[in-house]
Design a protein around this motif. Sequence first.
Motif, mmCIF file in Angstrom:
data_model
loop_
_atom_site.group_PDB
_atom_site.id
_atom_site.type_symbol
_atom_site.label_atom_id
_atom_site.label_comp_id
_atom_site.label_asym_id
_atom_site.label_seq_id
_atom_site.Cartn_x
_atom_site.Cartn_y
_atom_site.Cartn_z
ATOM 1 N N LEU A 91 0.453 -1.508 -0.354
ATOM 2 C CA LEU A 91 0.057 -0.290 -0.248
ATOM 3 C C LEU A 91 0.821 1.050 0.365
ATOM 4 C CD1 LEU A 91 -2.505 -1.422 2.470
ATOM 5 C CD2 LEU A 91 -3.193 -0.865 0.212
ATOM 6 N N VAL A 92 2.102 1.060 0.900
ATOM 7 C CA VAL A 92 3.004 2.438 0.872
ATOM 8 C C VAL A 92 3.165 2.432 -0.168
ATOM 9 C CG1 VAL A 92 5.073 3.520 1.742
ATOM 10 C CG2 VAL A 92 2.850 2.404 3.643
ATOM 11 N N THR A 93 3.550 1.790 -1.474
ATOM 12 C CA THR A 93 4.350 1.125 -2.612
ATOM 13 C C THR A 93 3.298 1.919 -3.361
ATOM 14 O OG1 THR A 93 5.811 -0.340 -1.566
ATOM 15 C CG2 THR A 93 5.778 0.315 -3.994
ATOM 16 N N VAL A 94 2.065 1.291 -3.324
ATOM 17 C CA VAL A 94 1.223 2.110 -4.655
ATOM 18 C C VAL A 94 0.753 3.282 -4.435
ATOM 19 C CG1 VAL A 94 -1.129 1.400 -5.853
ATOM 20 C CG2 VAL A 94 0.570 -0.342 -5.216
ATOM 21 N N PHE A 95 0.228 3.513 -3.095
ATOM 22 C CA PHE A 95 -0.462 5.039 -2.733
ATOM 23 C C PHE A 95 0.304 6.193 -2.228
ATOM 24 C CE2 PHE A 95 -3.856 1.462 -2.873
ATOM 25 C CZ PHE A 95 -4.089 2.166 -4.199
ATOM 26 N N GLY A 96 1.786 5.609 -1.250
ATOM 27 C CA GLY A 96 2.508 6.589 -1.019
ATOM 28 C C GLY A 96 3.410 7.432 -1.446
ATOM 29 N N PRO A 97 4.067 8.449 -0.707
ATOM 30 C CA PRO A 97 5.240 9.260 -1.358
ATOM 31 C C PRO A 97 6.469 8.710 -2.057
ATOM 32 C CG PRO A 97 5.286 9.217 1.173
ATOM 33 C CD PRO A 97 3.822 8.571 0.633
ATOM 34 N N THR A 98 6.260 9.093 -2.648
ATOM 35 C CA THR A 98 7.895 8.455 -3.024
ATOM 36 C C THR A 98 8.468 8.505 -2.515
ATOM 37 O OG1 THR A 98 7.394 9.447 -5.521
ATOM 38 C CG2 THR A 98 9.753 8.624 -5.908
ATOM 39 N N LEU A 99 9.055 7.734 -2.048
ATOM 40 C CA LEU A 99 10.361 7.268 -1.245
ATOM 41 C C LEU A 99 11.671 6.971 -2.144
ATOM 42 C CD1 LEU A 99 9.232 5.035 1.165
ATOM 43 C CD2 LEU A 99 9.122 7.634 1.460
ATOM 44 N N SER A 100 13.252 7.315 -1.481
ATOM 45 C CA SER A 100 14.540 6.792 -2.018
ATOM 46 C C SER A 100 14.915 6.422 -1.351
ATOM 47 C CB SER A 100 15.211 7.936 -2.562
ATOM 48 O OG SER A 100 15.062 9.033 -1.137
ATOM 49 N N GLY A 101 16.372 6.042 -0.963
ATOM 50 C CA GLY A 101 17.060 5.034 -0.175
ATOM 51 C C GLY A 101 16.623 3.896 0.210
ATOM 52 N N TRP A 102 16.745 3.848 1.678
ATOM 53 C CA TRP A 102 17.167 2.460 2.335
ATOM 54 C C TRP A 102 15.792 2.111 2.095
ATOM 55 C CZ3 TRP A 102 14.930 2.239 6.583
ATOM 56 C CH2 TRP A 102 14.159 4.288 7.913
ATOM 57 N N GLN A 103 14.674 2.779 2.254
ATOM 58 C CA GLN A 103 13.023 2.881 2.515
ATOM 59 C C GLN A 103 12.419 2.418 1.506
ATOM 60 O OE1 GLN A 103 14.142 6.023 2.645
ATOM 61 N NE2 GLN A 103 13.819 6.782 5.608
ATOM 62 N N THR A 104 12.559 2.541 0.122
ATOM 63 C CA THR A 104 12.276 2.292 -0.655
ATOM 64 C C THR A 104 12.960 0.535 -1.188
ATOM 65 O OG1 THR A 104 12.674 3.897 -2.282
ATOM 66 C CG2 THR A 104 13.162 2.134 -3.366
ATOM 67 N N GLU A 105 14.031 0.284 -0.623
ATOM 68 C CA GLU A 105 14.802 -1.609 -0.459
ATOM 69 C C GLU A 105 13.733 -2.463 0.008
ATOM 70 O OE1 GLU A 105 17.074 -2.376 -2.540
ATOM 71 O OE2 GLU A 105 16.724 -0.397 -4.012
ATOM 72 N N LEU A 106 13.209 -1.670 1.144
ATOM 73 C CA LEU A 106 12.885 -2.214 2.088
ATOM 74 C C LEU A 106 11.045 -2.344 2.456
ATOM 75 C CD1 LEU A 106 14.302 -1.132 6.208
ATOM 76 C CD2 LEU A 106 14.604 -3.278 4.424
ATOM 77 N N LEU A 107 10.629 -1.605 1.590
ATOM 78 C CA LEU A 107 9.323 -1.520 0.718
ATOM 79 C C LEU A 107 9.148 -2.559 -0.476
ATOM 80 C CD1 LEU A 107 7.934 2.130 1.683
ATOM 81 C CD2 LEU A 107 7.411 -0.465 3.250
ATOM 82 N N ALA A 108 10.144 -2.709 -1.462
ATOM 83 C CA ALA A 108 10.902 -3.032 -2.498
ATOM 84 C C ALA A 108 10.354 -4.768 -2.556
ATOM 85 C CB ALA A 108 11.264 -2.708 -3.622
ATOM 86 N N GLN A 109 11.337 -4.939 -1.441
ATOM 87 C CA GLN A 109 11.419 -6.180 -0.811
ATOM 88 C C GLN A 109 10.679 -7.021 0.307
ATOM 89 O OE1 GLN A 109 12.483 -8.729 -3.179
ATOM 90 N NE2 GLN A 109 12.798 -7.377 -4.702
ATOM 91 N N PRO A 110 10.096 -6.615 0.842
ATOM 92 C CA PRO A 110 9.337 -6.828 1.991
ATOM 93 C C PRO A 110 9.951 -8.621 2.427
ATOM 94 C CG PRO A 110 7.866 -6.963 0.507
ATOM 95 C CD PRO A 110 8.507 -6.606 -0.436
ATOM 96 N N ALA A 111 9.825 -9.600 2.013
ATOM 97 C CA ALA A 111 9.887 -10.888 2.786
ATOM 98 C C ALA A 111 11.395 -10.327 3.592
ATOM 99 C CB ALA A 111 9.971 -11.408 1.460
ATOM 100 N N VAL A 112 12.369 -9.791 3.038
ATOM 101 C CA VAL A 112 14.030 -9.328 3.680
ATOM 102 C C VAL A 112 13.692 -9.225 5.526
ATOM 103 C CG1 VAL A 112 15.765 -8.197 3.865
ATOM 104 C CG2 VAL A 112 14.825 -8.890 1.369
ATOM 105 N N TRP A 113 12.522 -8.880 5.302
ATOM 106 C CA TRP A 113 12.620 -8.069 7.266
ATOM 107 C C TRP A 113 11.545 -9.272 7.406
ATOM 108 C CZ3 TRP A 113 8.365 -5.414 8.081
ATOM 109 C CH2 TRP A 113 7.370 -4.495 6.930
#
Length: 76
Positions: free
Chosen positions: A5-27
């Motif tokens: 939901l944050v990836t689709v509807f949220g603000p444009t993120l950069s840096g480590w936040q983008t990586e955590l949201l792009a691959q949520p299984a990692v965490w």
Amino acid sequence: MAAVLVTVFGPTLSGWQTELLAQPAVWTVPLAFTVMVAGSLLTRGRVPADVGATMLAAAHPGSSVKETLRNACSAS
């Protein structure tokens, strides 16, 4: 779900936040495993009385618990 939901509807993120949201299984997978282990350790004194019958029934799908117990008792 929140990551999607944050990836689709949220603000444009950069840096480590983008990586955590792009691959949520990692965490989320390690987090889920940690919660499972902690919950198991915190509730180890609360084992249901019928856990043995439930495990036997799970090992023999399609059979009722009573039928599985009856067969296990007659085999021994």
